[in-house]
Design a protein around this motif. Structure first.
Motif, PDB file in Angstrom:
ATOM      1  N   UNK A  53       3.367  51.662  45.044  1.00  0.00           N
ATOM      2  CA  UNK A  53       4.280  52.201  44.028  1.00  0.00           C
ATOM      3  C   UNK A  53       5.492  51.315  43.760  1.00  0.00           C
ATOM      4  N   UNK A  54       5.685  50.262  44.569  1.00  0.00           N
ATOM      5  CA  UNK A  54       6.824  49.359  44.360  1.00  0.00           C
ATOM      6  C   UNK A  54       6.574  48.045  45.086  1.00  0.00           C
ATOM      7  N   UNK A  55       7.091  46.956  44.511  1.00  0.00           N
ATOM      8  CA  UNK A  55       6.954  45.625  45.127  1.00  0.00           C
ATOM      9  C   UNK A  55       8.023  44.688  44.565  1.00  0.00           C
ATOM     10  N   UNK A  56       9.290  45.103  44.619  1.00  0.00           N
ATOM     11  CA  UNK A  56      10.364  44.380  43.918  1.00  0.00           C
ATOM     12  C   UNK A  56      10.772  43.053  44.536  1.00  0.00           C
ATOM     13  N   UNK A  57      10.501  42.863  45.826  1.00  0.00           N
ATOM     14  CA  UNK A  57      10.990  41.652  46.494  1.00  0.00           C
ATOM     15  C   UNK A  57       9.857  40.746  46.957  1.00  0.00           C
ATOM     16  N   UNK A  58       8.690  40.919  46.377  1.00  0.00           N
ATOM     17  CA  UNK A  58       7.593  40.036  46.764  1.00  0.00           C
ATOM     18  C   UNK A  58       7.978  38.590  46.425  1.00  0.00           C
ATOM     19  N   UNK A  59       7.811  37.663  47.355  1.00  0.00           N
ATOM     20  CA  UNK A  59       8.270  36.286  47.127  1.00  0.00           C
ATOM     21  C   UNK A  59       7.631  35.599  45.927  1.00  0.00           C
ATOM     22  N   UNK A  60       6.374  35.916  45.625  1.00  0.00           N
ATOM     23  CA  UNK A  60       5.734  35.276  44.471  1.00  0.00           C
ATOM     24  C   UNK A  60       6.225  35.875  43.151  1.00  0.00           C
ATOM     25  N   UNK A  61       6.686  37.120  43.173  1.00  0.00           N
ATOM     26  CA  UNK A  61       7.308  37.689  41.983  1.00  0.00           C
ATOM     27  C   UNK A  61       8.603  36.945  41.686  1.00  0.00           C
ATOM     28  N   UNK A  62       9.410  36.719  42.716  1.00  0.00           N
ATOM     29  CA  UNK A  62      10.635  35.941  42.546  1.00  0.00           C
ATOM     30  C   UNK A  62      10.322  34.525  42.081  1.00  0.00           C
ATOM     31  N   UNK A  63       9.249  33.974  42.596  1.00  0.00           N
ATOM     32  CA  UNK A  63       8.894  32.597  42.245  1.00  0.00           C
ATOM     33  C   UNK A  63       8.479  32.475  40.779  1.00  0.00           C
ATOM     34  N   UNK A  64       7.729  33.455  40.274  1.00  0.00           N
ATOM     35  CA  UNK A  64       7.307  33.350  38.869  1.00  0.00           C
ATOM     36  C   UNK A  64       8.491  33.522  37.930  1.00  0.00           C
ATOM     37  N   UNK A  65       9.429  34.414  38.276  1.00  0.00           N
ATOM     38  CA  UNK A  65      10.635  34.527  37.452  1.00  0.00           C
ATOM     39  C   UNK A  65      11.447  33.235  37.510  1.00  0.00           C
ATOM     40  N   UNK A  66      11.476  32.612  38.672  1.00  0.00           N
ATOM     41  CA  UNK A  66      12.167  31.332  38.818  1.00  0.00           C
ATOM     42  C   UNK A  66      11.553  30.275  37.901  1.00  0.00           C
ATOM     43  N   UNK A  67      10.230  30.215  37.881  1.00  0.00           N
ATOM     44  CA  UNK A  67       9.555  29.242  37.015  1.00  0.00           C
ATOM     45  C   UNK A  67       9.828  29.516  35.547  1.00  0.00           C
ATOM     46  N   UNK A  68       9.850  30.784  35.166  1.00  0.00           N
ATOM     47  CA  UNK A  68      10.137  31.138  33.775  1.00  0.00           C
ATOM     48  C   UNK A  68      11.565  30.738  33.387  1.00  0.00           C
TER      49      UNK A  68
END
Length: 381
Positions: free
Chosen positions: A173-188
């Motif tokens: 139901x939640x996954x706000x701090x997954x490292x790859x989520x942060x990484x894709x936003x970083x790339x964007x």
């Protein structure tokens, strides 16, 4: 070769593990706009209005023509179903390789306000003879108004019928701090920073923007604001650049006070302060839809920024089909399938000031739904 192809076709028709992707959805054509808005404005899980049975339909009716025009300006409909299906196909392909013991995996889309609706999706899931079903929210940050509403719809569906005993359910139901989520936003973000002159690139203000929430929900204890902030912090930690950043809020609906500062007001205020180079980052959206393609791109980046005297403003793309994002989805689900938990204690905990019997009964429903057998029985490790 023919036998192999036939076996592949047979297997593809009999998926073992379902990944049910929850989201709000968006109208694919302008003809769906009126019904879409009506469902949103009359859903008390999403938004609570005084005298909602009358005010909700009135607001929906009044906004329909305006919203239709916006959808026409972005191509005649929302691309969210297209993106969700693409993400789901790429996700399940990755899972088939990562976890052959739980394959074949099949993605299902369960939208809240447009087809495919929750009821239709879960009926199909049962018809397909699924053995394991992972309910997977496509809102990385949990809110009672978004993920909560989608989960309530599932609970409503099974209150009307018998829960299938042959399907083993669990949920993410939640996954706000997954490292790859942060990484894709970083790339964007990096993609857009490249568009600025190198002499001022480190001074570009990064404005993380997320859908706002009524203050009534914030005061009740909804976890959404701090989970969005956690994603922002994780992204900036991954970015490792000196740029200043702020979290702002968009898409207020209705007369009640909502979480601020609003994105449009912040753009104008920063321009007055002399901040003329900005990046907007839709930090709570995993694919493009009207809030990014119209509200951010047209209303803010084209119209408002010009009026406010902004020199350069860029909008970071949503994760969409970025390979890192697909890897994030696959990693979230694979770890869940292997290690659980079937349902998190965070979900089962209510907000401190929650008085909703609907919320209470929904959490109890999922506690029972996801504990029909032991965790060991639910994993394929």
């Amino acid at each position: 070769m023919r036998l192999s192809a036939a076996l592949h076709t047979e297997t593809a028709q009999k998926p073992k593990t379902a990944i049910v992707m929850l989201n709000m959805g968006g109208p694919q054509t302008v003809d769906e706009v009126g019904a879409y808005l009506h469902r949103i404005m009359t859903d008390r899980d999403m938004i609570q209005l005084p005298v909602q049975s009358r005010l909700g339909p009135w607001i929906a009716s009044r906004r329909t023509d305006e919203v239709k025009k916006k959808y026409m300006e972005i191509g005649g409909g929302s691309p969210i179903l297209k993106w969700t299906n693409l993400q789901g196909s790429m996700l399940t392909k990755a899972l088939d390789q990562m976890l052959p013991e739980s394959a074949p995996h099949k993605h299902y889309v369960a939208f809240r306000y447009v087809p495919p609706f929750t009821d239709e999706t879960f009926e199909q899931l049962e018809k397909d003879g699924i053995e394991r079903a992972v309910i997977f929210s496509q809102y990385p940050q949990y809110s009672c108004a978004t993920t909560g509403s989608s989960l309530n719809a599932i609970a409503d569906f099974y209150r009307k019928r018998q829960i299938p005993q042959n399907i083993k359910f669990s949920m993410i139901e939640r996954w706000p701090t997954h490292p790859l989520l942060a990484k894709v936003f970083t790339e964007r973000i990096k993609e857009k920073l490249e568009k600025f002159d190198s002499s001022l690139r480190n001074d570009v203000l990064i404005m993380f923007t997320a859908h706002s929430l009524p203050l009534k929900a914030v005061s009740r204890g909804d976890t959404y604001p701090h989970e969005v902030a956690a994603t922002v912090a994780a992204t900036m930690n991954e970015l490792k650049l000196p740029n200043p950043h702020r979290l702002v809020w968009q898409s207020k609906v209705g007369p009640l006070p909502w979480l601020q500062p609003y994105t449009d007001d912040a753009i104008k205020a920063y321009s007055k302060q002399g901040r003329k180079h900005l990046i907007l980052v839709p930090i709570a959206f995993v694919n493009e839809h009207i809030e990014t393609l119209h509200e951010l791109d047209i209303e803010y980046c084209e119209e408002l920024a010009h009026e406010a005297g902004v020199i350069q403003i860029e909008r970071a793309s949503a994760p969409n089909d970025h390979p890192i994002f697909i890897a994030a989805l696959a990693d979230v689900v694979a770890k869940h399938l292997t290690n659980g938990p079937r349902v998190s204690k965070q979900f089962l905990s209510r907000c401190p000031h929650c008085v909703s019997e609907r919320c209470k009964s929904s959490k109890e429903f999922f506690r029972k739904l996801c504990s029909q057998s032991s965790l060991k029985d639910q994993t394929y490790a």
